[in-house]
Design a protein around this motif. Structure first.
Motif, PDB file in Angstrom:
ATOM      1  N   ILE A   6     -42.676  45.606  -2.611  1.00 36.30           N
ATOM      2  CA  ILE A   6     -41.355  45.006  -2.875  1.00 36.30           C
ATOM      3  C   ILE A   6     -40.725  45.651  -4.103  1.00 36.30           C
ATOM      4  O   ILE A   6     -39.527  45.956  -4.121  1.00 36.30           O
ATOM      5  N   LYS A   7     -41.549  45.880  -5.124  1.00 32.62           N
ATOM      6  CA  LYS A   7     -41.060  46.514  -6.347  1.00 32.62           C
ATOM      7  C   LYS A   7     -40.513  47.911  -6.059  1.00 32.62           C
ATOM      8  O   LYS A   7     -39.413  48.269  -6.506  1.00 32.62           O
ATOM      9  N   LYS A   8     -41.248  48.696  -5.302  1.00 29.42           N
ATOM     10  CA  LYS A   8     -40.806  50.054  -4.961  1.00 29.42           C
ATOM     11  C   LYS A   8     -39.517  50.028  -4.138  1.00 29.42           C
ATOM     12  O   LYS A   8     -38.620  50.856  -4.337  1.00 29.42           O
ATOM     13  N   TYR A   9     -39.436  49.076  -3.222  1.00 27.37           N
ATOM     14  CA  TYR A   9     -38.233  48.940  -2.393  1.00 27.37           C
ATOM     15  C   TYR A   9     -37.013  48.625  -3.258  1.00 27.37           C
ATOM     16  O   TYR A   9     -35.941  49.225  -3.073  1.00 27.37           O
ATOM     17  N   LYS A  10     -37.187  47.693  -4.215  1.00 27.27           N
ATOM     18  CA  LYS A  10     -36.057  47.319  -5.067  1.00 27.27           C
ATOM     19  C   LYS A  10     -35.646  48.471  -5.972  1.00 27.27           C
ATOM     20  O   LYS A  10     -34.442  48.659  -6.231  1.00 27.27           O
ATOM     21  N   ILE A  11     -36.609  49.231  -6.460  1.00 29.61           N
ATOM     22  CA  ILE A  11     -36.275  50.384  -7.305  1.00 29.61           C
ATOM     23  C   ILE A  11     -35.460  51.400  -6.505  1.00 29.61           C
ATOM     24  O   ILE A  11     -34.501  51.987  -7.018  1.00 29.61           O
ATOM     25  N   ARG A  12     -35.808  51.608  -5.253  1.00 33.46           N
ATOM     26  CA  ARG A  12     -35.034  52.523  -4.402  1.00 33.46           C
ATOM     27  C   ARG A  12     -33.610  52.030  -4.185  1.00 33.46           C
ATOM     28  O   ARG A  12     -32.679  52.819  -4.060  1.00 33.46           O
ATOM     29  N   LYS A  13     -33.446  50.703  -4.120  1.00 27.31           N
ATOM     30  CA  LYS A  13     -32.121  50.116  -3.864  1.00 27.31           C
ATOM     31  C   LYS A  13     -31.249  50.052  -5.126  1.00 27.31           C
ATOM     32  O   LYS A  13     -30.054  49.789  -5.035  1.00 27.31           O
ATOM     33  N   LEU A  14     -31.851  50.285  -6.279  1.00 25.59           N
ATOM     34  CA  LEU A  14     -31.126  50.175  -7.549  1.00 25.59           C
ATOM     35  C   LEU A  14     -30.015  51.214  -7.621  1.00 25.59           C
ATOM     36  O   LEU A  14     -30.252  52.420  -7.496  1.00 25.59           O
ATOM     37  N   LYS A  15     -28.788  50.761  -7.818  1.00 22.43           N
ATOM     38  CA  LYS A  15     -27.639  51.669  -7.871  1.00 22.43           C
ATOM     39  C   LYS A  15     -27.615  52.496  -9.154  1.00 22.43           C
ATOM     40  O   LYS A  15     -27.201  53.650  -9.156  1.00 22.43           O
ATOM     41  N   ASP A  16     -28.014  51.863 -10.252  1.00 25.86           N
ATOM     42  CA  ASP A  16     -27.929  52.480 -11.567  1.00 25.86           C
ATOM     43  C   ASP A  16     -29.326  52.500 -12.185  1.00 25.86           C
ATOM     44  O   ASP A  16     -29.880  51.458 -12.526  1.00 25.86           O
ATOM     45  N   LYS A  17     -29.894  53.697 -12.338  1.00 26.50           N
ATOM     46  CA  LYS A  17     -31.259  53.826 -12.824  1.00 26.50           C
ATOM     47  C   LYS A  17     -31.417  53.439 -14.297  1.00 26.50           C
ATOM     48  O   LYS A  17     -32.535  53.355 -14.797  1.00 26.50           O
ATOM     49  N   SER A  18     -30.304  53.194 -14.984  1.00 27.94           N
ATOM     50  CA  SER A  18     -30.414  52.731 -16.376  1.00 27.94           C
ATOM     51  C   SER A  18     -30.977  51.316 -16.436  1.00 27.94           C
ATOM     52  O   SER A  18     -31.359  50.847 -17.506  1.00 27.94           O
ATOM     53  N   PHE A  19     -31.044  50.641 -15.271  1.00 30.18           N
ATOM     54  CA  PHE A  19     -31.608  49.289 -15.220  1.00 30.18           C
ATOM     55  C   PHE A  19     -33.073  49.286 -14.781  1.00 30.18           C
ATOM     56  O   PHE A  19     -33.628  48.238 -14.478  1.00 30.18           O
ATOM     57  N   LEU A  20     -33.707  50.450 -14.816  1.00 35.17           N
ATOM     58  CA  LEU A  20     -35.127  50.519 -14.474  1.00 35.17           C
ATOM     59  C   LEU A  20     -35.991  49.694 -15.420  1.00 35.17           C
ATOM     60  O   LEU A  20     -37.111  49.306 -15.077  1.00 35.17           O
ATOM     61  N   TYR A  21     -35.461  49.422 -16.627  1.00 34.92           N
ATOM     62  CA  TYR A  21     -36.224  48.624 -17.597  1.00 34.92           C
ATOM     63  C   TYR A  21     -36.559  47.235 -17.065  1.00 34.92           C
ATOM     64  O   TYR A  21     -37.484  46.574 -17.555  1.00 34.92           O
ATOM     65  N   LEU A  22     -35.823  46.767 -16.055  1.00 35.18           N
ATOM     66  CA  LEU A  22     -36.107  45.456 -15.470  1.00 35.18           C
ATOM     67  C   LEU A  22     -37.478  45.428 -14.809  1.00 35.18           C
ATOM     68  O   LEU A  22     -38.043  44.352 -14.580  1.00 35.18           O
ATOM     69  N   PHE A  23     -38.018  46.601 -14.502  1.00 33.75           N
ATOM     70  CA  PHE A  23     -39.310  46.708 -13.828  1.00 33.75           C
ATOM     71  C   PHE A  23     -40.439  47.108 -14.773  1.00 33.75           C
ATOM     72  O   PHE A  23     -41.559  47.346 -14.335  1.00 33.75           O
ATOM     73  N   ASP A  24     -40.140  47.192 -16.071  1.00 33.44           N
ATOM     74  CA  ASP A  24     -41.168  47.524 -17.046  1.00 33.44           C
ATOM     75  C   ASP A  24     -42.220  46.422 -17.122  1.00 33.44           C
ATOM     76  O   ASP A  24     -41.982  45.280 -16.695  1.00 33.44           O
ATOM     77  N   GLU A  25     -43.360  46.753 -17.708  1.00 39.59           N
ATOM     78  CA  GLU A  25     -44.372  45.739 -17.980  1.00 39.59           C
ATOM     79  C   GLU A  25     -43.791  44.740 -18.983  1.00 39.59           C
ATOM     80  O   GLU A  25     -43.265  45.136 -20.027  1.00 39.59           O
ATOM     81  N   PRO A  26     -43.826  43.432 -18.691  1.00 37.98           N
ATOM     82  CA  PRO A  26     -43.225  42.448 -19.603  1.00 37.98           C
ATOM     83  C   PRO A  26     -43.938  42.434 -20.964  1.00 37.98           C
ATOM     84  O   PRO A  26     -45.160  42.629 -21.015  1.00 37.98           O
ATOM     85  N   PRO A  27     -43.196  42.224 -22.045  1.00 38.01           N
ATOM     86  CA  PRO A  27     -43.839  42.073 -23.352  1.00 38.01           C
ATOM     87  C   PRO A  27     -44.822  40.908 -23.318  1.00 38.01           C
ATOM     88  O   PRO A  27     -44.539  39.866 -22.716  1.00 38.01           O
ATOM     89  N   LYS A  28     -45.965  41.070 -23.939  1.00 35.32           N
ATOM     90  CA  LYS A  28     -47.004  40.051 -23.895  1.00 35.32           C
ATOM     91  C   LYS A  28     -46.556  38.766 -24.586  1.00 35.32           C
ATOM     92  O   LYS A  28     -45.977  38.795 -25.672  1.00 35.32           O
ATOM     93  N   ASN A  29     -46.808  37.631 -23.917  1.00 33.52           N
ATOM     94  CA  ASN A  29     -46.510  36.304 -24.465  1.00 33.52           C
ATOM     95  C   ASN A  29     -45.031  36.086 -24.772  1.00 33.52           C
ATOM     96  O   ASN A  29     -44.682  35.354 -25.700  1.00 33.52           O
ATOM     97  N   GLU A  30     -44.168  36.741 -24.003  1.00 31.91           N
ATOM     98  CA  GLU A  30     -42.728  36.528 -24.156  1.00 31.91           C
ATOM     99  C   GLU A  30     -42.135  36.064 -22.829  1.00 31.91           C
ATOM    100  O   GLU A  30     -42.487  36.584 -21.765  1.00 31.91           O
ATOM    101  N   PHE A  31     -41.250  35.084 -22.924  1.00 31.26           N
ATOM    102  CA  PHE A  31     -40.594  34.518 -21.744  1.00 31.26           C
ATOM    103  C   PHE A  31     -39.127  34.267 -22.075  1.00 31.26           C
ATOM    104  O   PHE A  31     -38.756  34.139 -23.241  1.00 31.26           O
ATOM    105  N   ILE A  32     -38.319  34.151 -21.035  1.00 27.93           N
ATOM    106  CA  ILE A  32     -36.930  33.721 -21.197  1.00 27.93           C
ATOM    107  C   ILE A  32     -36.742  32.435 -20.403  1.00 27.93           C
ATOM    108  O   ILE A  32     -37.063  32.377 -19.213  1.00 27.93           O
TER     109      ILE A  32
END
Length: 210
Positions: A6-32
């Motif tokens: 699913i992750k790979k599929y969404k990355i392929r569908k991403l229009k703007d690669k500047s938003f690839l950071y959304l798929f980075d490893e999350p910072p440890k012990n941080e939530f929104i």
């Protein structure tokens, strides 16, 4: 395996690669922790009026790391809807263009897991905007506080009713009530629910694929 596909599929569908950071490893012990006030309860036709979010880091609510914004809407607010979200036309006079607000929100969230109360709705309505703007729905993993609360309740049978209303959970956990129907206040209260429940039950994340 499915999650990676699913992750790979969404990355392929991403229009703007500047938003690839959304798929980075999350910072440890941080939530929104996030909440939206909307024109209604149908993500397909309704719009976001305001978004409030706050960061949790190392079991602390970082109040100074908050996000609070009003969005311009094409839907006129009527008296009945104002009674629900308590956002008046005057509150939206200096509101932000939806695209700008969503881009700022994505920058604030990053790749962190998102916490909320019935968070699936918030993710669905935000995703309506992100799908149009960047080609994909919000990819972050989510944590549902009502599910966490449900797991802490002892029941005599699997059919026993558990009251999952927000006010009930707040009262049960002895959490102070801030102003209602304010996206940022709701996000802060939900953060307090999460921290109260975090040590009582594992915060199981749900990866939404829709």
């Amino acid at each position: 395996m499915l999650k990676n596909l699913i992750k790979k599929y969404k990355i392929r569908k991403l229009k703007d690669k500047s938003f690839l950071y959304l798929f980075d490893e999350p910072p440890k012990n941080e939530f929104i922790c996030l909440d939206c006030e909307t024109t209604g309860l149908n993500p397909k036709k309704d719009e976001i009026l305001s978004i409030g979010a706050v960061m949790i880091k190392d079991n602390k609510i970082i109040i100074r790391k908050n996000f609070n914004i009003f969005l311009k809407s094409s839907i006129n607010t009527n008296e009945e809807s104002i009674k629900i979200h308590q956002i008046r036309p005057i509150d939206l006079e200096n509101a932000t263009e939806p695209s700008d607000a969503i881009f700022k929100l994505l920058e604030f969230i990053g790749s962190r897991p998102i916490i909320g109360y019935y968070i699936k709705f918030d993710v669905s309505i935000i995703s309506k905007y992100t799908k149009e703007l960047i080609g994909i729905k919000l990819p972050n993993e989510t944590i549902e506080v009502s599910s966490m609360y449900y797991k802490t309740k002892k029941r005599s049978s699997e059919y026993e009713f558990v009251d999952l209303k927000f006010d009930t959970i707040m009262k049960e956990l002895d959490i102070p009530e801030l102003g209602k129907h304010d996206a940022l206040n709701d996000a802060i209260m939900t953060s307090m629910i999460f921290l109260k429940l975090k040590d009582k039950t594992p915060a199981k994340t749900t990866f939404y694929t829709n």
